[in-house]
Write a protein that holds these residues in place. Structure first.
Motif, PDB file in Angstrom:
ATOM      1  N   GLY A 167       0.815  -1.208   0.000  1.00 59.21           N
ATOM      2  CA  GLY A 167       0.000   0.000   0.000  1.00 59.21           C
ATOM      3  C   GLY A 167       0.852   1.263   0.000  1.00 59.21           C
ATOM      4  N   LEU A 168       1.958   1.226   0.769  1.00 57.91           N
ATOM      5  CA  LEU A 168       2.803   2.414   0.851  1.00 57.91           C
ATOM      6  C   LEU A 168       3.583   2.644  -0.439  1.00 57.91           C
ATOM      7  CD1 LEU A 168       3.959   2.083   4.561  1.00 57.91           C
ATOM      8  CD2 LEU A 168       2.451   3.825   3.611  1.00 57.91           C
ATOM      9  N   LEU A 169       3.966   1.541  -1.095  1.00 55.78           N
ATOM     10  CA  LEU A 169       4.626   1.680  -2.404  1.00 55.78           C
ATOM     11  C   LEU A 169       3.675   2.381  -3.375  1.00 55.78           C
ATOM     12  CD1 LEU A 169       7.287   0.523  -4.002  1.00 55.78           C
ATOM     13  CD2 LEU A 169       5.618  -0.974  -5.045  1.00 55.78           C
ATOM     14  N   GLN A 170       2.414   1.993  -3.352  1.00 53.94           N
ATOM     15  CA  GLN A 170       1.428   2.630  -4.232  1.00 53.94           C
ATOM     16  C   GLN A 170       1.138   4.059  -3.794  1.00 53.94           C
ATOM     17  OE1 GLN A 170       0.547   1.498  -7.264  1.00 53.94           O
ATOM     18  NE2 GLN A 170       2.194   0.186  -6.550  1.00 53.94           N
ATOM     19  N   ALA A 171       1.157   4.297  -2.474  1.00 52.56           N
ATOM     20  CA  ALA A 171       0.962   5.663  -1.984  1.00 52.56           C
ATOM     21  C   ALA A 171       2.048   6.563  -2.568  1.00 52.56           C
ATOM     22  CB  ALA A 171       1.008   5.689  -0.464  1.00 52.56           C
ATOM     23  N   TYR A 172       3.294   6.067  -2.552  1.00 53.34           N
ATOM     24  CA  TYR A 172       4.379   6.879  -3.097  1.00 53.34           C
ATOM     25  C   TYR A 172       4.298   6.987  -4.613  1.00 53.34           C
ATOM     26  CZ  TYR A 172       8.763   9.023  -4.150  1.00 53.34           C
ATOM     27  OH  TYR A 172       9.692   9.892  -4.654  1.00 53.34           O
ATOM     28  N   ARG A 173       3.791   5.942  -5.258  1.00 52.03           N
ATOM     29  CA  ARG A 173       3.643   5.984  -6.711  1.00 52.03           C
ATOM     30  C   ARG A 173       2.779   7.190  -7.133  1.00 52.03           C
ATOM     31  NH1 ARG A 173       1.306   7.027 -10.504  1.00 52.03           N
ATOM     32  NH2 ARG A 173       0.889   5.950 -12.450  1.00 52.03           N
ATOM     33  N   VAL A 206      11.507  -6.042   0.609  1.00 48.77           N
ATOM     34  CA  VAL A 206      12.456  -5.993  -0.501  1.00 48.77           C
ATOM     35  C   VAL A 206      12.980  -7.404  -0.782  1.00 48.77           C
ATOM     36  CG1 VAL A 206      14.587  -4.916  -1.321  1.00 48.77           C
ATOM     37  CG2 VAL A 206      13.130  -3.699   0.290  1.00 48.77           C
ATOM     38  N   ASP A 207      13.199  -8.153   0.303  1.00 51.13           N
ATOM     39  CA  ASP A 207      13.735  -9.503   0.187  1.00 51.13           C
ATOM     40  C   ASP A 207      12.814 -10.420  -0.615  1.00 51.13           C
ATOM     41  OD1 ASP A 207      15.526 -11.605   0.798  1.00 51.13           O
ATOM     42  OD2 ASP A 207      14.182 -12.282   2.404  1.00 51.13           O
ATOM     43  N   VAL A 208      11.502 -10.274  -0.443  1.00 47.81           N
ATOM     44  CA  VAL A 208      10.590 -11.239  -1.072  1.00 47.81           C
ATOM     45  C   VAL A 208       9.958 -10.763  -2.386  1.00 47.81           C
ATOM     46  CG1 VAL A 208       9.986 -12.343   1.116  1.00 47.81           C
ATOM     47  CG2 VAL A 208       8.573 -10.471   0.265  1.00 47.81           C
ATOM     48  N   CYS A 209      10.002  -9.462  -2.701  1.00 48.27           N
ATOM     49  CA  CYS A 209       9.242  -8.971  -3.852  1.00 48.27           C
ATOM     50  C   CYS A 209       9.606  -9.720  -5.134  1.00 48.27           C
ATOM     51  CB  CYS A 209       9.455  -7.477  -4.074  1.00 48.27           C
ATOM     52  SG  CYS A 209       8.532  -6.889  -5.513  1.00 48.27           S
ATOM     53  N   THR A 216      10.743  -0.404   0.743  1.00 44.82           N
ATOM     54  CA  THR A 216      11.419   0.324   1.827  1.00 44.82           C
ATOM     55  C   THR A 216      11.930   1.674   1.331  1.00 44.82           C
ATOM     56  OG1 THR A 216      12.086  -1.799   2.738  1.00 44.82           O
ATOM     57  CG2 THR A 216      13.175   0.137   3.621  1.00 44.82           C
ATOM     58  N   ARG A 217      12.467   1.692   0.094  1.00 43.34           N
ATOM     59  CA  ARG A 217      12.970   2.952  -0.443  1.00 43.34           C
ATOM     60  C   ARG A 217      11.807   3.938  -0.645  1.00 43.34           C
ATOM     61  NH1 ARG A 217      14.952   2.192  -5.918  1.00 43.34           N
ATOM     62  NH2 ARG A 217      16.779   1.100  -5.117  1.00 43.34           N
ATOM     63  N   ALA A 218      10.680   3.425  -1.140  1.00 42.69           N
ATOM     64  CA  ALA A 218       9.516   4.286  -1.355  1.00 42.69           C
ATOM     65  C   ALA A 218       9.025   4.860  -0.027  1.00 42.69           C
ATOM     66  CB  ALA A 218       8.401   3.502  -2.037  1.00 42.69           C
ATOM     67  N   ILE A 219       9.015   4.021   1.019  1.00 46.91           N
ATOM     68  CA  ILE A 219       8.581   4.488   2.347  1.00 46.91           C
ATOM     69  C   ILE A 219       9.547   5.562   2.848  1.00 46.91           C
ATOM     70  CG2 ILE A 219       8.219   3.769   4.743  1.00 46.91           C
ATOM     71  CD1 ILE A 219       7.346   1.000   3.563  1.00 46.91           C
ATOM     72  N   GLY A 220      10.837   5.341   2.600  1.00 50.42           N
ATOM     73  CA  GLY A 220      11.841   6.344   2.970  1.00 50.42           C
ATOM     74  C   GLY A 220      11.585   7.670   2.276  1.00 50.42           C
TER      75      GLY A 220
END
Lengths: 231, 115
Positions: A167-173, A206-209, A216-220
Protein backbone atom coordinates in the motif's frame (compact mmCIF):
# COMPACT_ATOMS: atom_id res chain seq x y z
CA UNK A 1 9.03 -34.40 -6.59
CA UNK A 2 8.38 -34.31 -2.86
CA UNK A 3 6.01 -31.67 -1.56
CA UNK A 4 4.74 -30.93 1.93
CA UNK A 5 1.61 -28.86 1.66
CA UNK A 6 -0.53 -26.98 4.16
CA UNK A 7 -4.06 -28.35 4.00
CA UNK A 8 -7.11 -26.90 5.65
CA UNK A 9 -10.73 -27.19 4.67
CA UNK A 10 -12.75 -25.52 7.42
CA UNK A 11 -15.88 -27.49 6.46
CA UNK A 12 -14.16 -30.80 7.14
CA UNK A 13 -10.95 -30.30 9.15
CA UNK A 14 -10.89 -29.38 12.80
CA UNK A 15 -7.47 -27.79 12.32
CA UNK A 16 -4.85 -27.32 9.57
CA UNK A 17 -2.31 -30.07 8.88
CA UNK A 18 0.65 -30.68 6.55
CA UNK A 19 0.21 -33.32 3.86
CA UNK A 20 3.17 -34.95 2.11
CA UNK A 21 3.03 -35.80 -1.57
CA UNK A 22 5.41 -37.50 -3.95
CA UNK A 23 4.45 -36.65 -7.50
CA UNK A 24 5.88 -37.67 -10.86
CA UNK A 25 6.68 -34.68 -13.02
CA UNK A 26 6.55 -34.44 -16.81
CA UNK A 27 9.58 -33.08 -18.69
CA UNK A 28 7.62 -29.93 -19.49
CA UNK A 29 7.09 -29.11 -15.79
CA UNK A 30 9.59 -26.33 -15.15
CA UNK A 31 8.05 -24.10 -12.53
CA UNK A 32 6.67 -24.88 -9.08
CA UNK A 33 3.19 -23.94 -10.32
CA UNK A 34 3.45 -26.75 -12.92
CA UNK A 35 4.11 -29.17 -10.06
CA UNK A 36 1.08 -27.87 -8.14
CA UNK A 37 -1.15 -28.21 -11.20
CA UNK A 38 0.22 -31.75 -11.68
CA UNK A 39 -0.59 -32.44 -8.03
CA UNK A 40 -4.16 -31.23 -8.47
CA UNK A 41 -4.62 -33.90 -11.19
CA UNK A 42 -3.98 -36.50 -8.46
CA UNK A 43 -5.76 -34.79 -5.60
CA UNK A 44 -8.52 -32.49 -6.78
CA UNK A 45 -9.44 -31.52 -3.22
CA UNK A 46 -6.27 -29.37 -3.13
CA UNK A 47 -7.13 -25.68 -3.61
CA UNK A 48 -4.92 -22.80 -4.72
CA UNK A 49 -5.20 -19.67 -6.86
CA UNK A 50 -3.46 -19.15 -10.17
CA UNK A 51 -4.22 -17.36 -13.35
CA UNK A 52 -1.66 -15.97 -15.79
CA UNK A 53 1.11 -18.45 -14.79
CA UNK A 54 3.79 -15.94 -15.83
CA UNK A 55 4.26 -13.63 -12.84
CA UNK A 56 1.94 -10.85 -13.97
CA UNK A 57 -1.38 -11.42 -12.21
CA UNK A 58 -0.06 -12.07 -8.70
CA UNK A 59 -2.60 -14.80 -7.90
CA UNK A 60 -0.31 -17.65 -6.88
CA UNK A 61 1.64 -15.94 -4.10
CA UNK A 62 2.46 -18.46 -1.38
CA UNK A 63 5.04 -19.25 1.25
CA UNK A 64 7.62 -21.54 -0.38
CA UNK A 65 10.20 -23.12 1.95
CA UNK A 66 9.63 -20.29 4.40
CA UNK A 67 9.85 -17.43 1.92
CA UNK A 68 6.97 -15.72 0.13
CA UNK A 69 7.03 -15.89 -3.65
CA UNK A 70 5.08 -16.64 -6.80
CA UNK A 71 4.90 -20.36 -7.63
CA UNK A 72 4.71 -19.59 -11.36
CA UNK A 73 8.13 -17.93 -11.52
CA UNK A 74 9.87 -20.18 -8.98
CA UNK A 75 11.92 -22.78 -10.84
CA UNK A 76 11.57 -26.39 -9.70
CA UNK A 77 15.34 -26.71 -10.11
CA UNK A 78 15.91 -23.92 -7.56
CA UNK A 79 13.86 -25.22 -4.63
CA UNK A 80 15.07 -27.70 -2.04
CA UNK A 81 12.95 -30.82 -1.53
CA UNK A 82 10.71 -31.56 0.17
CA UNK A 83 9.23 -28.22 -0.80
CA UNK A 84 7.22 -26.93 2.14
CA UNK A 85 4.34 -24.83 0.84
CA UNK A 86 2.10 -22.80 3.10
CA UNK A 87 -0.42 -20.01 2.49
CA UNK A 88 0.78 -16.40 2.81
CA UNK A 89 1.40 -15.77 6.51
CA UNK A 90 -0.80 -13.48 8.58
CA UNK A 91 -3.95 -13.56 6.48
CA UNK A 92 -7.06 -15.65 7.30
CA UNK A 93 -7.05 -18.96 5.41
CA UNK A 94 -10.17 -19.69 3.37
CA UNK A 95 -8.99 -23.11 2.23
CA UNK A 96 -5.56 -24.73 1.70
CA UNK A 97 -3.37 -22.07 0.02
CA UNK A 98 -6.23 -19.63 -0.57
CA UNK A 99 -6.19 -16.66 1.81
CA UNK A 100 -8.67 -13.88 2.42
CA UNK A 101 -7.01 -10.76 0.96
CA UNK A 102 -9.77 -8.29 2.04
CA UNK A 103 -7.60 -6.62 4.68
CA UNK A 104 -4.74 -6.24 2.21
CA UNK A 105 -6.95 -4.60 -0.44
CA UNK A 106 -8.66 -2.43 2.15
CA UNK A 107 -5.27 -0.93 3.00
CA UNK A 108 -4.47 -0.57 -0.69
CA UNK A 109 -7.75 1.30 -1.31
CA UNK A 110 -7.12 3.53 1.71
CA UNK A 111 -4.22 5.30 -0.06
CA UNK A 112 -6.47 6.35 -2.98
CA UNK A 113 -4.47 4.52 -5.65
CA UNK A 114 -5.47 6.74 -8.56
CA UNK A 115 -4.45 10.14 -9.92
CA UNK A 116 -6.41 12.95 -8.30
CA UNK A 117 -6.55 15.93 -10.65
CA UNK A 118 -9.33 18.53 -10.64
CA UNK A 119 -8.27 20.26 -13.87
CA UNK A 120 -10.59 19.63 -16.80
CA UNK A 121 -9.26 16.63 -18.71
CA UNK A 122 -7.35 17.59 -21.87
CA UNK A 123 -8.39 16.52 -25.36
CA UNK A 124 -6.25 13.37 -25.36
CA UNK A 125 -4.35 12.56 -22.18
CA UNK A 126 -2.43 14.17 -19.32
CA UNK A 127 1.15 14.26 -20.58
CA UNK A 128 4.36 13.92 -18.59
CA UNK A 129 7.94 14.72 -19.53
CA UNK A 130 10.18 11.64 -19.88
CA UNK A 131 12.02 12.75 -16.70
CA UNK A 132 8.78 12.95 -14.71
CA UNK A 133 7.70 9.57 -16.06
CA UNK A 134 11.06 8.15 -15.00
CA UNK A 135 10.05 8.83 -11.38
CA UNK A 136 7.37 6.15 -11.59
CA UNK A 137 9.74 3.35 -12.56
CA UNK A 138 10.10 0.82 -9.76
CA UNK A 139 6.69 1.86 -8.40
CA UNK A 140 4.04 1.19 -11.01
CA UNK A 141 5.16 -2.41 -11.66
CA UNK A 142 3.58 -3.74 -8.44
CA UNK A 143 1.15 -6.61 -9.15
CA UNK A 144 -0.44 -6.61 -5.66
CA UNK A 145 0.45 -10.24 -4.99
CA UNK A 146 0.80 -9.43 -1.24
CA UNK A 147 4.14 -11.25 -0.88
CA UNK A 148 5.67 -8.14 0.74
CA UNK A 149 2.91 -7.14 3.14
CA UNK A 150 2.47 -10.69 4.41
CA UNK A 151 6.23 -10.95 5.01
CA UNK A 152 6.16 -7.83 7.19
CA UNK A 153 5.89 -8.34 10.98
CA UNK A 154 4.41 -4.85 11.38
CA UNK A 155 1.61 -5.89 9.01
CA UNK A 156 1.13 -9.17 10.93
CA UNK A 157 0.61 -7.30 14.21
CA UNK A 158 -1.49 -4.42 12.86
CA UNK A 159 -3.03 -5.36 9.50
CA UNK A 160 -6.04 -3.20 10.29
CA UNK A 161 -4.00 -0.06 10.97
CA UNK A 162 -0.65 -0.31 9.16
CA UNK A 163 -0.93 0.29 5.40
CA UNK A 164 1.83 -2.23 4.70
CA UNK A 165 4.63 -2.14 2.13
CA UNK A 166 2.43 -2.78 -0.92
CA UNK A 167 0.00 0.00 0.00
CA UNK A 168 2.80 2.41 0.85
CA UNK A 169 4.63 1.68 -2.40
CA UNK A 170 1.43 2.63 -4.23
CA UNK A 171 0.96 5.66 -1.98
CA UNK A 172 4.38 6.88 -3.10
CA UNK A 173 3.64 5.98 -6.71
CA UNK A 174 0.92 8.67 -6.66
CA UNK A 175 2.92 11.09 -4.52
CA UNK A 176 5.64 10.88 -7.16
CA UNK A 177 3.23 11.42 -10.04
CA UNK A 178 3.47 14.97 -11.40
CA UNK A 179 -0.11 14.76 -12.71
CA UNK A 180 -1.47 14.24 -9.20
CA UNK A 181 -2.70 17.29 -7.25
CA UNK A 182 -3.46 15.72 -3.88
CA UNK A 183 0.06 15.60 -2.40
CA UNK A 184 -0.93 17.39 0.81
CA UNK A 185 -4.00 15.23 1.44
CA UNK A 186 -1.99 12.08 0.72
CA UNK A 187 0.70 13.07 3.22
CA UNK A 188 -1.96 14.00 5.81
CA UNK A 189 -3.50 10.58 5.29
CA UNK A 190 -0.20 8.83 5.95
CA UNK A 191 1.18 10.94 8.82
CA UNK A 192 0.15 8.57 11.53
CA UNK A 193 2.06 6.38 14.00
CA UNK A 194 0.24 3.29 12.70
CA UNK A 195 -0.44 3.92 9.03
CA UNK A 196 3.14 4.82 8.05
CA UNK A 197 5.42 4.74 11.05
CA UNK A 198 4.93 1.04 11.89
CA UNK A 199 7.59 0.53 9.21
CA UNK A 200 10.97 0.08 10.88
CA UNK A 201 12.84 -0.56 7.63
CA UNK A 202 13.62 -4.24 8.24
CA UNK A 203 13.32 -4.78 4.47
CA UNK A 204 11.55 -8.17 4.46
CA UNK A 205 9.42 -6.64 1.69
CA UNK A 206 12.46 -5.99 -0.50
CA UNK A 207 13.73 -9.50 0.19
CA UNK A 208 10.59 -11.24 -1.07
CA UNK A 209 9.24 -8.97 -3.85
CA UNK A 210 8.96 -11.21 -6.93
CA UNK A 211 9.11 -8.15 -9.18
CA UNK A 212 12.33 -6.89 -7.58
CA UNK A 213 10.73 -3.69 -6.27
CA UNK A 214 11.85 -1.76 -3.20
CA UNK A 215 8.97 -0.67 -0.93
CA UNK A 216 11.42 0.32 1.83
CA UNK A 217 12.97 2.95 -0.44
CA UNK A 218 9.52 4.29 -1.36
CA UNK A 219 8.58 4.49 2.35
CA UNK A 220 11.84 6.34 2.97
CA UNK A 221 10.91 8.83 0.24
CA UNK A 222 7.49 9.38 1.87
CA UNK A 223 9.20 10.09 5.21
CA UNK A 224 11.58 12.44 3.40
CA UNK A 225 8.62 14.33 1.92
CA UNK A 226 7.05 14.60 5.39
CA UNK A 227 10.32 15.94 6.83
CA UNK A 228 10.61 18.52 4.02
CA UNK A 229 7.02 19.58 4.63
CA UNK A 230 7.61 19.99 8.37
CA UNK A 231 11.08 21.51 8.83
CA UNK B 1 -18.84 2.77 21.82
CA UNK B 2 -18.52 1.88 18.16
CA UNK B 3 -16.21 -1.01 17.43
CA UNK B 4 -14.19 0.55 14.67
CA UNK B 5 -10.48 0.88 14.08
CA UNK B 6 -9.54 4.53 14.21
CA UNK B 7 -6.33 5.83 12.72
CA UNK B 8 -5.13 9.30 11.75
CA UNK B 9 -3.46 10.58 14.92
CA UNK B 10 -1.30 12.95 12.85
CA UNK B 11 1.91 12.44 14.73
CA UNK B 12 4.83 10.12 14.34
CA UNK B 13 7.15 12.15 12.14
CA UNK B 14 8.67 14.04 15.07
CA UNK B 15 9.28 10.81 17.00
CA UNK B 16 10.75 9.11 13.96
CA UNK B 17 13.07 12.07 13.39
CA UNK B 18 13.95 12.30 17.10
CA UNK B 19 14.91 8.63 17.15
CA UNK B 20 17.37 9.23 14.33
CA UNK B 21 18.84 12.42 15.79
CA UNK B 22 19.25 10.89 19.27
CA UNK B 23 20.96 7.88 17.68
CA UNK B 24 23.51 10.21 16.04
CA UNK B 25 24.09 12.05 19.34
CA UNK B 26 24.68 8.74 21.16
CA UNK B 27 27.07 7.51 18.47
CA UNK B 28 29.10 10.75 18.57
CA UNK B 29 29.16 10.70 22.39
CA UNK B 30 30.40 7.11 22.41
CA UNK B 31 33.29 8.05 20.12
CA UNK B 32 34.18 11.16 22.14
CA UNK B 33 33.96 9.27 25.42
CA UNK B 34 36.23 6.50 24.15
CA UNK B 35 38.68 9.15 22.91
CA UNK B 36 38.64 10.85 26.32
CA UNK B 37 39.19 7.50 27.99
CA UNK B 38 42.07 6.65 25.67
CA UNK B 39 43.72 10.02 26.31
CA UNK B 40 43.95 9.42 30.07
CA UNK B 41 47.62 9.00 31.04
CA UNK B 42 46.64 5.87 32.93
CA UNK B 43 43.37 4.36 34.02
CA UNK B 44 43.20 4.43 37.79
CA UNK B 45 40.67 5.75 40.29
CA UNK B 46 42.21 9.23 40.51
CA UNK B 47 42.25 9.90 36.79
CA UNK B 48 38.82 8.27 36.31
CA UNK B 49 37.33 10.51 39.01
CA UNK B 50 39.03 13.62 37.67
CA UNK B 51 37.65 12.91 34.21
CA UNK B 52 34.09 12.66 35.50
CA UNK B 53 34.46 15.94 37.35
CA UNK B 54 35.13 17.86 34.11
CA UNK B 55 32.01 19.96 33.36
CA UNK B 56 32.31 19.14 29.64
CA UNK B 57 32.12 15.40 30.35
CA UNK B 58 29.23 15.90 32.75
CA UNK B 59 27.14 18.04 30.41
CA UNK B 60 27.92 15.83 27.45
CA UNK B 61 26.84 12.85 29.51
CA UNK B 62 23.58 14.59 30.39
CA UNK B 63 22.97 15.20 26.68
CA UNK B 64 23.75 11.54 26.02
CA UNK B 65 21.39 10.35 28.74
CA UNK B 66 18.56 12.63 27.57
CA UNK B 67 19.06 11.21 24.07
CA UNK B 68 19.13 7.68 25.41
CA UNK B 69 15.88 8.09 27.34
CA UNK B 70 14.06 9.78 24.45
CA UNK B 71 15.31 7.04 22.13
CA UNK B 72 14.25 4.36 24.63
CA UNK B 73 10.80 5.91 25.07
CA UNK B 74 10.11 5.91 21.33
CA UNK B 75 11.45 2.37 20.92
CA UNK B 76 9.54 0.93 23.86
CA UNK B 77 6.35 2.67 22.76
CA UNK B 78 6.79 1.14 19.30
CA UNK B 79 7.02 -2.31 20.86
CA UNK B 80 3.88 -1.70 22.93
CA UNK B 81 2.02 -0.44 19.85
CA UNK B 82 2.83 -3.70 18.08
CA UNK B 83 2.16 -6.20 20.84
CA UNK B 84 -0.21 -4.69 23.42
CA UNK B 85 -3.64 -4.74 21.84
CA UNK B 86 -5.68 -3.29 24.69
CA UNK B 87 -5.58 0.54 24.56
CA UNK B 88 -6.13 0.95 28.32
CA UNK B 89 -3.29 -1.40 29.21
CA UNK B 90 -1.10 0.29 26.59
CA UNK B 91 -1.73 3.72 28.12
CA UNK B 92 -0.98 2.39 31.61
CA UNK B 93 2.31 0.91 30.36
CA UNK B 94 3.21 4.20 28.64
CA UNK B 95 2.74 6.06 31.92
CA UNK B 96 4.85 3.50 33.80
CA UNK B 97 7.66 3.73 31.24
CA UNK B 98 7.63 7.55 31.26
CA UNK B 99 7.74 7.59 35.07
CA UNK B 100 10.60 5.07 35.11
CA UNK B 101 12.59 7.05 32.52
CA UNK B 102 12.08 10.35 34.39
CA UNK B 103 13.30 8.65 37.60
CA UNK B 104 16.32 7.24 35.74
CA UNK B 105 17.13 10.74 34.47
CA UNK B 106 17.01 12.24 37.96
CA UNK B 107 19.05 9.35 39.33
CA UNK B 108 21.66 9.67 36.55
CA UNK B 109 22.14 13.38 37.29
CA UNK B 110 22.48 12.61 40.98
CA UNK B 111 25.18 10.06 40.16
CA UNK B 112 27.01 12.36 37.70
CA UNK B 113 27.19 15.24 40.17
CA UNK B 114 27.89 12.94 43.11
CA UNK B 115 31.24 11.75 41.77
Amino acid sequence: MRLSIYRYNPDVDAKPYMQDYDIALEPTDRMLLDALIRLKEHDDSFAFRRSCREGVCGSDAMNINGKNGLACITKIADVREPVVIRPLPGLPVIRDLIVDMSQFFKQYHSVKPYVVNDDPPPEKERLQSPEDREELNGLYECILCACCSTACPSFWWNPDKFVGPAGLLQAYRFLADTRDQATGERLDNLEDPYRLFRCHSIMNCVDVCPKGLNPTRAIGKIKEMLVKRTV
Amino acid sequence: MVKREVVGAHYGLRDWLAQRITAIIMAVYTLLFLTALASLPQIDYGHWKAMWQLPLIRYMSVLFLVSLFIHAWIGVRNIFMDYIKDAGLRLALYVLVILALVCYMAWSIQILWGI
